[in-house]
Design an enzyme around this catalytic site. Sequence first.
Site, mmCIF file in Angstrom:
data_model
loop_
_atom_site.group_PDB
_atom_site.id
_atom_site.type_symbol
_atom_site.label_atom_id
_atom_site.label_comp_id
_atom_site.label_asym_id
_atom_site.label_seq_id
_atom_site.Cartn_x
_atom_site.Cartn_y
_atom_site.Cartn_z
ATOM 1 N N ASP A 226 0.910 -1.486 0.177
ATOM 2 C CA ASP A 226 0.128 0.280 0.191
ATOM 3 C C ASP A 226 1.159 1.680 0.030
ATOM 4 O OD1 ASP A 226 -2.598 -1.530 -0.134
ATOM 5 O OD2 ASP A 226 -2.883 -0.943 2.012
ATOM 6 N N CYS B 167 -5.245 9.643 -3.090
ATOM 7 C CA CYS B 167 -4.182 8.472 -2.415
ATOM 8 C C CYS B 167 -3.109 8.864 -2.487
ATOM 9 C CB CYS B 167 -4.818 7.294 -2.512
ATOM 10 S SG CYS B 167 -6.540 7.062 -1.557
ATOM 11 N N ARG C 295 0.645 -1.706 8.073
ATOM 12 C CA ARG C 295 0.926 -0.602 7.127
ATOM 13 C C ARG C 295 2.189 -0.140 8.011
ATOM 14 N NH1 ARG C 295 -3.199 3.128 3.388
ATOM 15 N NH2 ARG C 295 -0.677 3.759 2.614
ATOM 16 N N HIS D 219 -11.089 6.807 5.150
ATOM 17 C CA HIS D 219 -10.328 8.245 5.580
ATOM 18 C C HIS D 219 -10.915 9.007 5.220
ATOM 19 C CE1 HIS D 219 -6.269 5.641 4.258
ATOM 20 N NE2 HIS D 219 -6.169 6.812 6.058
ATOM 21 N N ARG E 147 -9.451 5.576 11.048
ATOM 22 C CA ARG E 147 -7.855 5.064 11.484
ATOM 23 C C ARG E 147 -7.149 6.607 12.249
ATOM 24 N NH1 ARG E 147 -5.914 2.774 6.471
ATOM 25 N NH2 ARG E 147 -7.831 0.571 5.919
HETATM 26 N N1 ARG Z 1 -5.659 0.086 1.421
HETATM 27 C C1 ARG Z 1 -5.304 0.942 1.432
HETATM 28 C C2 ARG Z 1 -5.351 1.407 3.258
HETATM 29 O O1 ARG Z 1 -6.696 0.392 3.679
HETATM 30 C C3 ARG Z 1 -5.696 2.497 0.861
HETATM 31 C C4 ARG Z 1 -5.363 3.697 1.245
HETATM 32 C C5 ARG Z 1 -5.698 4.710 0.512
HETATM 33 N N2 ARG Z 1 -5.274 5.712 1.224
HETATM 34 C C6 ARG Z 1 -5.603 7.272 1.066
HETATM 35 N N3 ARG Z 1 -4.831 8.329 1.485
HETATM 36 N N4 ARG Z 1 -7.146 7.282 1.117
HETATM 37 O O2 ARG Z 1 -4.556 1.734 4.252
#
Ligand code: ARG
Length: 290
Positions: free
Chosen positions: A86, A279, A111, A186, A157
């Site tokens: 990612d 993203c 991550r 997000h 998050r």
């Molecule tokens: N697969 C990633 C996650 O779930 C995607 C992140 C996308 N980034 C964003 N800025 N929305 O963390």
Amino acid sequence: STTTPVSLSSEPAELGDPAERRPAPRRFLMCRPDHFDVTYAINPWMDIGAPVDRARAVSQWEALCAVYRRHGHQVDLIDGVPGLPDMVFAANGGLVIGDRALSARFATPERAAEGPAYHAWMAGRGLGRVLAAAEFNEGEGDFAVAGDRILAGAGFRSTRSAHREVERYFGRQVVSLDLVDPRFYHLDTALMVLGDTIAYYPAAFSDDSVRLLARLYPDAVLASADDAEVLGLNGVCDGYHVFLSDRAVRLAGQLRERGYHPVGVDLSELLKSGGGVKCCTLEWHGYPRG
Ligand code: ARG
């Protein structure tokens, strides 16, 4: 066909003057998806059974990079790291404003190692101060610089304590917003800054947050479910152009009505991971080119 009639009536002040929208050169950080894959599922978009075409992801990403450069924006690159699929989503790497950077602290263990990778990159840029976030903070994924204030998302998050940390570190007002739909995990999946206003998808936010947004941005562009569900709000505006998913057709029309120039981009492979244009793009706000 005839020429478009020029309206002599002035726009309401809060809408700004669409004729005066001008692009300003931006500086972006991007990460080529050389190690992109969907090997875990940390948001509802990710299906570990669905095949991912990495070569296609790379060519779509390269097209985005080329579009930015063609529009006069500077793109810096960070190397991807094997085992961090990612990392292409550079927006999550931190927040950079002026001479200060705050590198991310990822909420998911999958991550977590990206935080130090982005930190090392920022630390090598000769910025005045680079700090690693103490609180869970997924960078521009959840923090949107909007003029003098920063809009911040919480719920999936980044945390509200991260919002306070950002407020203290950058000395800017941070407005906390609660995200309530896991598909819009997000802030940048549900809200996009358009210079003097924003576009957002109300259903992604709590009732209190919608009321707050309506008060702060009475002239905001409200996106439809169709456009939000293709991550149409995950776009980047340079003051005039809006780089966004080519699938967000209605949103593109709404932006055109407001005097913006939408530029559609196809990132269908990256959408399999729940990511889009924004993203992939970390902006260096207010940082000189060079
Ligand atoms: N697969 C990633 C996650 O779930 C995607 C992140 C996308 N980034 C964003 N800025 N929305 O963390």
